[in-house]
Design a protein around this motif. Structure first.
Motif, PDB file in Angstrom:
ATOM      1  N   ASP A 140       2.893   9.810 -10.052  1.00 19.76           N
ATOM      2  CA  ASP A 140       2.003   9.981 -11.206  1.00 19.76           C
ATOM      3  C   ASP A 140       1.358  11.370 -11.220  1.00 19.76           C
ATOM      4  OD1 ASP A 140       2.591   7.454 -12.055  1.00 19.76           O
ATOM      5  OD2 ASP A 140       0.735   6.532 -11.323  1.00 19.76           O
ATOM      6  N   VAL A 141       0.913  11.808 -10.028  1.00 21.82           N
ATOM      7  CA  VAL A 141       0.258  13.123  -9.920  1.00 21.82           C
ATOM      8  C   VAL A 141       1.237  14.230 -10.307  1.00 21.82           C
ATOM      9  CG1 VAL A 141      -0.716  14.810  -8.291  1.00 21.82           C
ATOM     10  CG2 VAL A 141      -1.479  12.420  -8.224  1.00 21.82           C
ATOM     11  N   PHE A 142       2.473  14.143  -9.819  1.00 24.50           N
ATOM     12  CA  PHE A 142       3.480  15.168 -10.121  1.00 24.50           C
ATOM     13  C   PHE A 142       3.868  15.188 -11.599  1.00 24.50           C
ATOM     14  CE2 PHE A 142       4.393  15.491  -5.504  1.00 24.50           C
ATOM     15  CZ  PHE A 142       4.407  16.890  -5.410  1.00 24.50           C
ATOM     16  N   THR A 143       3.748  14.037 -12.251  1.00 24.06           N
ATOM     17  CA  THR A 143       4.079  13.987 -13.686  1.00 24.06           C
ATOM     18  C   THR A 143       2.854  14.209 -14.573  1.00 24.06           C
ATOM     19  OG1 THR A 143       3.874  11.564 -13.639  1.00 24.06           O
ATOM     20  CG2 THR A 143       6.096  12.488 -13.361  1.00 24.06           C
ATOM     21  N   GLY A 144       1.701  14.490 -13.931  1.00 23.94           N
ATOM     22  CA  GLY A 144       0.479  14.787 -14.679  1.00 23.94           C
ATOM     23  C   GLY A 144      -0.215  13.563 -15.251  1.00 23.94           C
ATOM     24  N   SER A 203       0.830  -1.216   0.000  1.00 23.78           N
ATOM     25  CA  SER A 203       0.000   0.000   0.000  1.00 23.78           C
ATOM     26  C   SER A 203       0.863   1.264   0.000  1.00 23.78           C
ATOM     27  CB  SER A 203      -0.953   0.002   1.200  1.00 23.78           C
ATOM     28  OG  SER A 203      -0.232  -0.008   2.407  1.00 23.78           O
ATOM     29  N   VAL A 204       2.004   1.220   0.694  1.00 14.03           N
ATOM     30  CA  VAL A 204       2.918   2.379   0.716  1.00 14.03           C
ATOM     31  C   VAL A 204       3.525   2.587  -0.673  1.00 14.03           C
ATOM     32  CG1 VAL A 204       5.065   3.302   1.686  1.00 14.03           C
ATOM     33  CG2 VAL A 204       3.411   2.178   3.179  1.00 14.03           C
ATOM     34  N   ASN A 205       3.888   1.486  -1.335  1.00 13.92           N
ATOM     35  CA  ASN A 205       4.393   1.583  -2.714  1.00 13.92           C
ATOM     36  C   ASN A 205       3.344   2.183  -3.643  1.00 13.92           C
ATOM     37  OD1 ASN A 205       6.835   0.508  -2.039  1.00 13.92           O
ATOM     38  ND2 ASN A 205       6.383  -1.567  -2.727  1.00 13.92           N
ATOM     39  N   ALA A 206       2.074   1.798  -3.434  1.00 20.07           N
ATOM     40  CA  ALA A 206       0.978   2.349  -4.255  1.00 20.07           C
ATOM     41  C   ALA A 206       0.870   3.854  -4.047  1.00 20.07           C
ATOM     42  CB  ALA A 206      -0.342   1.671  -3.890  1.00 20.07           C
ATOM     43  N   LEU A 207       1.087   4.303  -2.787  1.00 25.42           N
ATOM     44  CA  LEU A 207       1.040   5.745  -2.494  1.00 25.42           C
ATOM     45  C   LEU A 207       2.199   6.467  -3.186  1.00 25.42           C
ATOM     46  CD1 LEU A 207      -0.215   8.132  -0.929  1.00 25.42           C
ATOM     47  CD2 LEU A 207       1.320   7.553   0.969  1.00 25.42           C
ATOM     48  N   TYR A 208       3.411   5.902  -3.080  1.00 26.98           N
ATOM     49  CA  TYR A 208       4.577   6.484  -3.766  1.00 26.98           C
ATOM     50  C   TYR A 208       4.299   6.642  -5.260  1.00 26.98           C
ATOM     51  CZ  TYR A 208       7.667   5.600   0.288  1.00 26.98           C
ATOM     52  OH  TYR A 208       8.263   5.595   1.511  1.00 26.98           O
ATOM     53  N   ASP A 209       3.800   5.548  -5.879  1.00 27.49           N
ATOM     54  CA  ASP A 209       3.534   5.552  -7.327  1.00 27.49           C
ATOM     55  C   ASP A 209       2.492   6.608  -7.692  1.00 27.49           C
ATOM     56  OD1 ASP A 209       5.320   3.492  -7.586  1.00 27.49           O
ATOM     57  OD2 ASP A 209       3.800   1.901  -7.658  1.00 27.49           O
ATOM     58  N   THR A 210       1.463   6.740  -6.837  1.00 28.41           N
ATOM     59  CA  THR A 210       0.387   7.707  -7.097  1.00 28.41           C
ATOM     60  C   THR A 210       0.901   9.140  -7.003  1.00 28.41           C
ATOM     61  OG1 THR A 210      -1.228   6.133  -6.206  1.00 28.41           O
ATOM     62  CG2 THR A 210      -1.930   8.435  -6.388  1.00 28.41           C
ATOM     63  N   ILE A 211       1.711   9.410  -5.965  1.00 34.29           N
ATOM     64  CA  ILE A 211       2.300  10.757  -5.807  1.00 34.29           C
ATOM     65  C   ILE A 211       3.165  11.094  -7.024  1.00 34.29           C
ATOM     66  CG2 ILE A 211       3.940  12.144  -4.460  1.00 34.29           C
ATOM     67  CD1 ILE A 211       2.899  10.608  -1.949  1.00 34.29           C
TER      68      ILE A 211
END
Length: 339
Positions: free
Chosen positions: A205-209, A195-203
């Motif tokens: 993704d958001v920063f890269t648009g 779940s922490v890895n999923a959060l890292y990936d999401t953050i």
């Protein structure tokens, strides 16, 4: 309590937060022990139990300064800043050290636990039948936990919430390792890795648009799991802090002796000479998590042979004891200044 802190005290408080964060990440080690030995455990519990109805009323009414003062905000924010920084720095270094120098890392923690037992026991002079029984109960519970077999993974959201409440005890109860409890509940990988890895990936993704994760059901599921786990952790932190604050106030000696027993019992978990048992399939193949890492199931402990490696490990145990004695010295000094 807040206004008397110097810049040096604030810096050390962040460092203590680093220590708590790193300790909470390691299966078998309790961040509560760091709080206890560094001399800020009771202020920590006091501050957490201030998160109550009155605090929420101040917050809802927009009285942010009053809310901040009421919950001892400067203390809590500096401590949690250290924990957050630790999660992205010190704990990563610790992960590396455990992989490459596992025996010596466990030896340092083992020494720190021994030092913690000395620290709590040396000033405890109210020995009677009740406190002796409390110590024994604590030892039995602590040792029993270290030899339990872990459950299988369960992503039911009610169970995830329960995991959050239970695992946070590592911060409020010295001797109880939140990470190790998550291993026993079967959800260590799900909640502290996937779940922490999923959060890292999401953050990222958001920063890269890139918002394509919104249509990824697996990613959404993991974020939901992490959100519920976080809510459970917050609920557990507030609930346990109120309970501990009450029992410390009304049954101080029994509570301290019980905590001492928990810490003694936790020596079974952090015993340095052990082999890690990893999860396997029925055919014996290793099961890997989302990072491709082996999943810890439990530990097999053994007595060491007297050789060079063992002598070095004993030296690291002594180092762990010295670290605690240094923390105790600083804690005592801080209490004198602030007192």
């Amino acid at each position: 309590m807040q206004s008397t802190r110097t810049l040096k005290d604030k810096l050390f408080l962040v460092i203590k937060g680093l220590g708590m964060g790193a300790a909470n990440k390691v299966p078998g080690v309790s961040g509560g022990v760091v709080a206890f030995v560094a001399g800020f455990y009771e202020e920590f519990i006091y501050s957490l139990q201030k998160v109550n109805g009155k605090a929420f009323k101040l917050l809802i009414n927009g009285r942010f300064k009053s809310f901040y003062r009421y919950i001892n905000g400067r203390f809590i924010s500096l401590l949690f800043l250290g924990m957050i920084v630790s999660y992205f720095s010190v704990s990563k270094i610790l992960d590396y050290l455990i992989v490459h120098y596992e025996l010596y890392v466990w030896s340092v923690f083992f020494g720190m636990i021994i030092g913690s037992i000395y620290y709590i026991g040396k000033d405890f002079d109210d020995w009677c039948n009740k406190t002796i029984i409390s110590v024994c109960i604590g030892i039995i519970v602590g040792l029993s936990i270290s030899f339990l077999d872990p459950a299988t993974e369960n992503d039911n959201l009610w169970f995830v919430f329960f995991c959050g409440m239970i695992s946070i005890t590592g911060m409020t109860l010295p001797g109880f390792s939140g990470s190790f409890i998550l291993i026993l509940l079967g959800n260590y990988v799900l909640l502290l890795v996937d779940s922490v890895n999923a959060l890292y990936d999401t953050i990222f993704d958001v920063f890269t648009g890139d918002f394509s994760f919104a249509s990824n059901p697996e990613r959404i599921r993991m974020l939901k799991v992490l959100g519920v786990f976080t809510l459970g952790s917050v609920a557990g932190l507030v609930t346990f802090s109120h309970i501990i604050n009450y029992v410390l106030k009304h049954y101080r000696n029994i509570t301290l002796s019980l905590l001492m027993g928990f810490i003694i019992g936790s020596l079974g978990v952090v015993w340095p000479w052990k082999e890690t048992i990893y999860k396997t399939t029925k055919s014996g193949a290793l099961i890997l998590d989302s990072r491709g890492e082996k999943i810890i199931e439990n530990y097999s402990r053994y007595m060491p042979q007297m050789q060079n490696e063992t002598y070095i490990a004993i030296a690291y145990i002594l180092l762990g004891i010295l670290i605690v004695l240094a923390l105790e010295w600083y804690g005592k000094k801080t209490r004198k200044i602030n007192g």
